[in-house]
Design a protein around this motif. Structure first.
Motif, mmCIF file in Angstrom:
data_model
loop_
_atom_site.group_PDB
_atom_site.id
_atom_site.type_symbol
_atom_site.label_atom_id
_atom_site.label_comp_id
_atom_site.label_asym_id
_atom_site.label_seq_id
_atom_site.Cartn_x
_atom_site.Cartn_y
_atom_site.Cartn_z
ATOM 1 N N GLN A 136 1.766 -9.262 -0.027
ATOM 2 C CA GLN A 136 1.203 -7.918 -0.051
ATOM 3 C C GLN A 136 1.898 -7.059 -1.101
ATOM 4 N N GLN A 137 3.202 -7.234 -1.232
ATOM 5 C CA GLN A 137 3.942 -6.480 -2.239
ATOM 6 C C GLN A 137 3.493 -6.862 -3.643
ATOM 7 N N ARG A 138 3.220 -8.132 -3.856
ATOM 8 C CA ARG A 138 2.736 -8.581 -5.166
ATOM 9 C C ARG A 138 1.376 -7.938 -5.458
ATOM 10 N N GLU A 139 0.525 -7.899 -4.453
ATOM 11 C CA GLU A 139 -0.795 -7.296 -4.629
ATOM 12 C C GLU A 139 -0.665 -5.814 -4.958
ATOM 13 N N LEU A 140 0.281 -5.155 -4.302
ATOM 14 C CA LEU A 140 0.526 -3.741 -4.558
ATOM 15 C C LEU A 140 0.993 -3.543 -6.003
ATOM 16 N N GLU A 141 1.877 -4.408 -6.461
ATOM 17 C CA GLU A 141 2.378 -4.300 -7.830
ATOM 18 C C GLU A 141 1.269 -4.523 -8.842
ATOM 19 N N ASP A 142 0.407 -5.508 -8.574
ATOM 20 C CA ASP A 142 -0.708 -5.773 -9.483
ATOM 21 C C ASP A 142 -1.643 -4.572 -9.560
ATOM 22 N N ALA A 143 -1.916 -3.958 -8.409
ATOM 23 C CA ALA A 143 -2.783 -2.781 -8.375
ATOM 24 C C ALA A 143 -2.142 -1.620 -9.122
ATOM 25 N N LEU A 144 -0.862 -1.460 -8.946
ATOM 26 C CA LEU A 144 -0.134 -0.388 -9.620
ATOM 27 C C LEU A 144 -0.214 -0.576 -11.137
ATOM 28 N N HIS A 145 -0.045 -1.821 -11.580
ATOM 29 C CA HIS A 145 -0.114 -2.120 -13.009
ATOM 30 C C HIS A 145 -1.515 -1.819 -13.556
ATOM 31 N N LYS A 146 -2.543 -2.228 -12.816
ATOM 32 C CA LYS A 146 -3.921 -1.974 -13.262
ATOM 33 C C LYS A 146 -4.213 -0.474 -13.319
ATOM 34 N N ALA A 147 -3.734 0.262 -12.328
ATOM 35 C CA ALA A 147 -3.966 1.710 -12.303
ATOM 36 C C ALA A 147 -3.240 2.379 -13.479
ATOM 37 N N GLU A 148 -2.071 1.872 -13.805
ATOM 38 C CA GLU A 148 -1.309 2.427 -14.932
ATOM 39 C C GLU A 148 -2.032 2.166 -16.242
ATOM 40 N N GLN A 149 -2.581 0.959 -16.384
ATOM 41 C CA GLN A 149 -3.334 0.626 -17.588
ATOM 42 C C GLN A 149 -4.617 1.440 -17.678
ATOM 43 N N ARG A 150 -5.256 1.668 -16.562
ATOM 44 C CA ARG A 150 -6.524 2.389 -16.533
ATOM 45 C C ARG A 150 -6.349 3.858 -16.906
ATOM 46 N N HIS A 151 -5.274 4.477 -16.415
ATOM 47 C CA HIS A 151 -5.097 5.911 -16.622
ATOM 48 C C HIS A 151 -4.135 6.247 -17.762
ATOM 49 N N GLY A 152 -3.413 5.245 -18.254
ATOM 50 C CA GLY A 152 -2.517 5.478 -19.366
ATOM 51 C C GLY A 152 -1.311 6.329 -19.033
ATOM 52 N N ARG A 153 -0.912 6.329 -17.768
ATOM 53 C CA ARG A 153 0.230 7.118 -17.305
ATOM 54 C C ARG A 153 0.673 6.569 -15.948
ATOM 55 N N VAL A 154 1.721 7.180 -15.397
ATOM 56 C CA VAL A 154 2.171 6.786 -14.063
ATOM 57 C C VAL A 154 1.088 7.182 -13.060
ATOM 58 N N PRO A 155 0.500 6.215 -12.351
ATOM 59 C CA PRO A 155 -0.602 6.530 -11.428
ATOM 60 C C PRO A 155 -0.133 7.154 -10.123
ATOM 61 N N THR A 156 -1.018 7.921 -9.528
ATOM 62 C CA THR A 156 -0.726 8.527 -8.231
ATOM 63 C C THR A 156 -1.008 7.518 -7.132
ATOM 64 N N GLU A 157 -0.587 7.833 -5.923
ATOM 65 C CA GLU A 157 -0.852 6.950 -4.788
ATOM 66 C C GLU A 157 -2.353 6.771 -4.574
ATOM 67 N N SER A 158 -3.102 7.844 -4.702
ATOM 68 C CA SER A 158 -4.556 7.775 -4.505
ATOM 69 C C SER A 158 -5.204 6.856 -5.528
ATOM 70 N N GLU A 159 -4.718 6.907 -6.761
ATOM 71 C CA GLU A 159 -5.282 6.066 -7.817
ATOM 72 C C GLU A 159 -4.954 4.600 -7.581
ATOM 73 N N ILE A 160 -3.758 4.318 -7.086
ATOM 74 C CA ILE A 160 -3.394 2.929 -6.775
ATOM 75 C C ILE A 160 -4.222 2.432 -5.602
ATOM 76 N N ALA A 161 -4.381 3.277 -4.596
ATOM 77 C CA ALA A 161 -5.190 2.917 -3.424
ATOM 78 C C ALA A 161 -6.611 2.601 -3.833
ATOM 79 N N ALA A 162 -7.156 3.387 -4.789
ATOM 80 C CA ALA A 162 -8.534 3.166 -5.244
ATOM 81 C C ALA A 162 -8.678 1.797 -5.895
ATOM 82 N N VAL A 163 -7.684 1.394 -6.683
ATOM 83 C CA VAL A 163 -7.720 0.075 -7.315
ATOM 84 C C VAL A 163 -7.709 -1.021 -6.260
#
Length: 237
Positions: free
Chosen positions: A93-120
Protein backbone atom coordinates in the motif's frame (compact mmCIF):
# COMPACT_ATOMS: atom_id res chain seq x y z
CA UNK A 1 39.14 -5.89 34.65
CA UNK A 2 39.57 -9.19 36.46
CA UNK A 3 38.40 -10.70 39.70
CA UNK A 4 40.76 -12.05 42.36
CA UNK A 5 40.51 -15.44 40.63
CA UNK A 6 41.78 -14.02 37.34
CA UNK A 7 38.41 -14.02 35.55
CA UNK A 8 36.76 -11.09 33.78
CA UNK A 9 34.70 -9.01 36.20
CA UNK A 10 31.34 -9.22 34.40
CA UNK A 11 29.53 -6.56 36.40
CA UNK A 12 32.38 -4.07 36.11
CA UNK A 13 32.68 -4.63 32.36
CA UNK A 14 28.92 -4.28 31.80
CA UNK A 15 29.03 -0.94 33.56
CA UNK A 16 32.18 0.24 31.79
CA UNK A 17 31.11 -0.73 28.27
CA UNK A 18 27.37 0.03 28.37
CA UNK A 19 28.12 3.51 26.90
CA UNK A 20 29.78 1.71 23.97
CA UNK A 21 26.57 -0.24 23.38
CA UNK A 22 24.53 2.98 23.39
CA UNK A 23 26.97 4.68 21.02
CA UNK A 24 26.82 1.81 18.53
CA UNK A 25 23.03 1.73 18.77
CA UNK A 26 22.80 5.46 18.04
CA UNK A 27 25.13 5.06 15.05
CA UNK A 28 22.85 2.39 13.62
CA UNK A 29 19.67 4.33 14.33
CA UNK A 30 20.92 7.15 12.10
CA UNK A 31 20.60 4.78 9.12
CA UNK A 32 17.56 2.73 10.08
CA UNK A 33 13.76 3.06 9.77
CA UNK A 34 12.05 5.40 12.20
CA UNK A 35 10.04 2.63 13.81
CA UNK A 36 13.09 0.65 14.97
CA UNK A 37 13.26 1.24 18.71
CA UNK A 38 16.54 2.44 20.18
CA UNK A 39 15.89 0.58 23.43
CA UNK A 40 15.49 -2.69 21.51
CA UNK A 41 18.86 -2.23 19.83
CA UNK A 42 20.50 -1.38 23.14
CA UNK A 43 19.00 -4.46 24.79
CA UNK A 44 20.28 -6.71 22.00
CA UNK A 45 23.63 -4.94 22.14
CA UNK A 46 23.95 -5.66 25.84
CA UNK A 47 23.37 -9.33 25.08
CA UNK A 48 26.16 -9.07 22.51
CA UNK A 49 28.39 -7.48 25.14
CA UNK A 50 27.68 -10.29 27.59
CA UNK A 51 28.44 -12.81 24.84
CA UNK A 52 31.74 -11.04 24.17
CA UNK A 53 32.68 -11.45 27.82
CA UNK A 54 32.20 -15.20 27.69
CA UNK A 55 34.08 -15.61 24.39
CA UNK A 56 36.97 -13.19 24.89
CA UNK A 57 40.40 -14.78 24.96
CA UNK A 58 43.21 -12.45 26.01
CA UNK A 59 45.79 -14.78 24.49
CA UNK A 60 44.57 -13.86 20.99
CA UNK A 61 46.21 -10.45 21.28
CA UNK A 62 43.03 -8.45 20.61
CA UNK A 63 41.84 -5.65 22.88
CA UNK A 64 38.55 -6.38 24.61
CA UNK A 65 36.87 -3.22 23.30
CA UNK A 66 37.68 -4.16 19.70
CA UNK A 67 36.36 -7.69 20.21
CA UNK A 68 33.28 -6.47 22.06
CA UNK A 69 32.46 -3.91 19.36
CA UNK A 70 32.35 -6.68 16.76
CA UNK A 71 30.13 -8.89 18.93
CA UNK A 72 27.77 -6.02 19.84
CA UNK A 73 27.39 -4.84 16.26
CA UNK A 74 26.96 -8.42 15.08
CA UNK A 75 24.18 -9.04 17.60
CA UNK A 76 22.37 -5.90 16.47
CA UNK A 77 22.69 -6.80 12.79
CA UNK A 78 21.38 -10.31 13.43
CA UNK A 79 18.37 -8.87 15.22
CA UNK A 80 17.67 -6.42 12.40
CA UNK A 81 17.97 -9.09 9.73
CA UNK A 82 15.66 -11.41 11.64
CA UNK A 83 12.88 -8.90 12.25
CA UNK A 84 10.24 -7.38 10.04
CA UNK A 85 8.65 -4.07 11.07
CA UNK A 86 6.10 -3.64 8.32
CA UNK A 87 3.64 -6.19 6.92
CA UNK A 88 3.75 -7.01 3.20
CA UNK A 89 0.26 -5.59 2.72
CA UNK A 90 1.23 -2.29 4.30
CA UNK A 91 4.43 -2.13 2.27
CA UNK A 92 2.46 -2.74 -0.92
CA UNK A 93 0.00 0.00 0.00
CA UNK A 94 2.87 2.35 0.76
CA UNK A 95 4.37 1.66 -2.66
CA UNK A 96 1.03 2.44 -4.28
CA UNK A 97 0.85 5.67 -2.31
CA UNK A 98 4.33 6.65 -3.47
CA UNK A 99 3.49 5.90 -7.09
CA UNK A 100 0.35 8.03 -6.85
CA UNK A 101 2.29 10.84 -5.23
CA UNK A 102 4.86 10.73 -8.03
CA UNK A 103 2.14 10.81 -10.71
CA UNK A 104 0.38 13.72 -9.01
CA UNK A 105 3.68 15.61 -8.82
CA UNK A 106 4.32 15.03 -12.51
CA UNK A 107 0.77 16.04 -13.41
CA UNK A 108 0.77 19.31 -11.49
CA UNK A 109 4.44 20.21 -11.76
CA UNK A 110 4.74 20.92 -8.03
CA UNK A 111 4.37 19.32 -4.62
CA UNK A 112 0.83 17.84 -4.75
CA UNK A 113 -1.78 18.27 -2.07
CA UNK A 114 -3.42 15.36 -0.26
CA UNK A 115 -6.59 15.83 -2.30
CA UNK A 116 -4.63 15.67 -5.55
CA UNK A 117 -2.85 12.48 -4.50
CA UNK A 118 -6.17 10.95 -3.41
CA UNK A 119 -7.65 11.82 -6.82
CA UNK A 120 -4.84 9.95 -8.60
CA UNK A 121 -5.53 6.93 -6.40
CA UNK A 122 -9.24 7.18 -7.11
CA UNK A 123 -10.21 7.43 -3.44
CA UNK A 124 -11.75 10.12 -1.27
CA UNK A 125 -9.62 12.40 0.89
CA UNK A 126 -10.89 10.62 4.01
CA UNK A 127 -9.94 7.21 2.56
CA UNK A 128 -6.52 8.50 1.59
CA UNK A 129 -5.88 9.91 5.07
CA UNK A 130 -7.00 6.60 6.56
CA UNK A 131 -4.37 4.86 4.41
CA UNK A 132 -1.75 7.28 5.73
CA UNK A 133 -2.79 6.48 9.28
CA UNK A 134 -2.50 2.75 8.69
CA UNK A 135 0.97 3.26 7.26
CA UNK A 136 2.22 4.33 10.68
CA UNK A 137 5.74 3.01 11.00
CA UNK A 138 6.47 3.71 7.37
CA UNK A 139 10.16 4.00 6.72
CA UNK A 140 12.82 5.41 4.43
CA UNK A 141 14.39 1.94 4.06
CA UNK A 142 12.36 -1.23 3.47
CA UNK A 143 13.52 -4.75 4.21
CA UNK A 144 13.68 -5.34 0.45
CA UNK A 145 16.26 -2.56 0.37
CA UNK A 146 18.16 -4.28 3.18
CA UNK A 147 18.40 -7.57 1.26
CA UNK A 148 21.44 -8.47 -0.79
CA UNK A 149 22.07 -6.38 -3.89
CA UNK A 150 23.22 -7.41 -7.33
CA UNK A 151 26.82 -7.30 -6.19
CA UNK A 152 26.08 -9.59 -3.26
CA UNK A 153 26.52 -6.86 -0.67
CA UNK A 154 24.12 -6.53 2.19
CA UNK A 155 22.52 -3.12 2.87
CA UNK A 156 23.15 -3.36 6.59
CA UNK A 157 26.76 -4.30 6.10
CA UNK A 158 27.30 -1.44 3.65
CA UNK A 159 25.40 1.30 5.45
CA UNK A 160 25.37 0.34 9.13
CA UNK A 161 28.91 -0.95 9.46
CA UNK A 162 31.50 1.57 10.54
CA UNK A 163 31.84 3.99 7.58
CA UNK A 164 35.23 5.17 8.82
CA UNK A 165 36.76 2.06 7.26
CA UNK A 166 35.00 2.50 3.91
CA UNK A 167 35.63 5.70 1.87
CA UNK A 168 33.03 4.67 -0.73
CA UNK A 169 30.42 4.26 2.00
CA UNK A 170 31.39 7.66 3.40
CA UNK A 171 30.85 9.29 0.01
CA UNK A 172 27.53 7.51 -0.55
CA UNK A 173 26.40 8.44 2.94
CA UNK A 174 27.30 12.10 2.30
CA UNK A 175 25.38 12.13 -0.97
CA UNK A 176 22.36 10.52 0.64
CA UNK A 177 22.40 13.01 3.50
CA UNK A 178 22.63 15.94 1.08
CA UNK A 179 19.82 14.53 -1.03
CA UNK A 180 17.71 14.05 2.09
CA UNK A 181 18.38 17.61 3.24
CA UNK A 182 17.33 18.97 -0.15
CA UNK A 183 14.21 16.78 -0.19
CA UNK A 184 13.16 17.95 3.28
CA UNK A 185 13.52 21.59 2.17
CA UNK A 186 10.69 21.19 -0.35
CA UNK A 187 8.29 19.39 1.99
CA UNK A 188 5.06 21.22 2.81
CA UNK A 189 5.56 23.36 5.91
CA UNK A 190 3.62 21.21 8.39
CA UNK A 191 5.25 18.00 7.22
CA UNK A 192 8.68 19.62 7.54
CA UNK A 193 7.79 20.66 11.08
CA UNK A 194 6.77 17.10 11.94
CA UNK A 195 10.03 15.67 10.57
CA UNK A 196 12.09 18.26 12.42
CA UNK A 197 10.34 17.76 15.75
CA UNK A 198 10.32 13.96 15.47
CA UNK A 199 13.90 13.37 14.29
CA UNK A 200 15.91 16.45 15.28
CA UNK A 201 14.24 17.26 18.60
CA UNK A 202 13.25 13.70 19.54
CA UNK A 203 9.66 14.69 20.34
CA UNK A 204 6.96 12.03 20.54
CA UNK A 205 3.68 12.11 18.63
CA UNK A 206 1.71 13.49 21.56
CA UNK A 207 4.13 16.39 21.98
CA UNK A 208 4.10 17.18 18.26
CA UNK A 209 0.30 17.06 18.21
CA UNK A 210 0.19 19.58 21.05
CA UNK A 211 2.50 21.97 19.20
CA UNK A 212 0.57 21.73 15.92
CA UNK A 213 -2.79 21.67 17.73
CA UNK A 214 -3.92 18.54 15.89
CA UNK A 215 -4.63 14.94 16.92
CA UNK A 216 -1.94 12.29 17.22
CA UNK A 217 -3.53 10.41 14.33
CA UNK A 218 -3.12 13.51 12.16
CA UNK A 219 0.56 13.68 13.10
CA UNK A 220 0.88 10.04 12.00
CA UNK A 221 -0.71 10.94 8.66
CA UNK A 222 1.62 13.88 8.14
CA UNK A 223 4.64 11.77 9.06
CA UNK A 224 3.67 8.95 6.71
CA UNK A 225 3.05 11.38 3.86
CA UNK A 226 6.36 13.16 4.46
CA UNK A 227 8.22 9.85 4.33
CA UNK A 228 6.43 8.93 1.10
CA UNK A 229 7.44 12.25 -0.47
CA UNK A 230 11.05 11.75 0.63
CA UNK A 231 11.20 8.21 -0.72
CA UNK A 232 9.93 9.38 -4.09
CA UNK A 233 12.65 12.03 -4.28
CA UNK A 234 15.38 9.74 -2.97
CA UNK A 235 14.67 7.13 -5.63
CA UNK A 236 16.90 9.21 -7.89
CA UNK A 237 19.80 8.68 -5.51
Amino acid sequence: MYTAKGKLDTNALLKQYSPLVRRLAHQMMARLPANVELDDLIQVGMIGLADAMTRFDITQGVQFETFATQRIRGAMLDELRGGDWLSRGTRRQQRELEDALHKAEQRHGRVPTESEIAAVMGVSLAEYQDMLGRARGTQLVYLEDIGGGEDGDDYLDRHVADPANNPVAQLADHRMRQALIEAIKVLPEREAYVMSMYYEHDMNLKEIAAVLKVTESRVCQLHSQAIARLRVRLREH
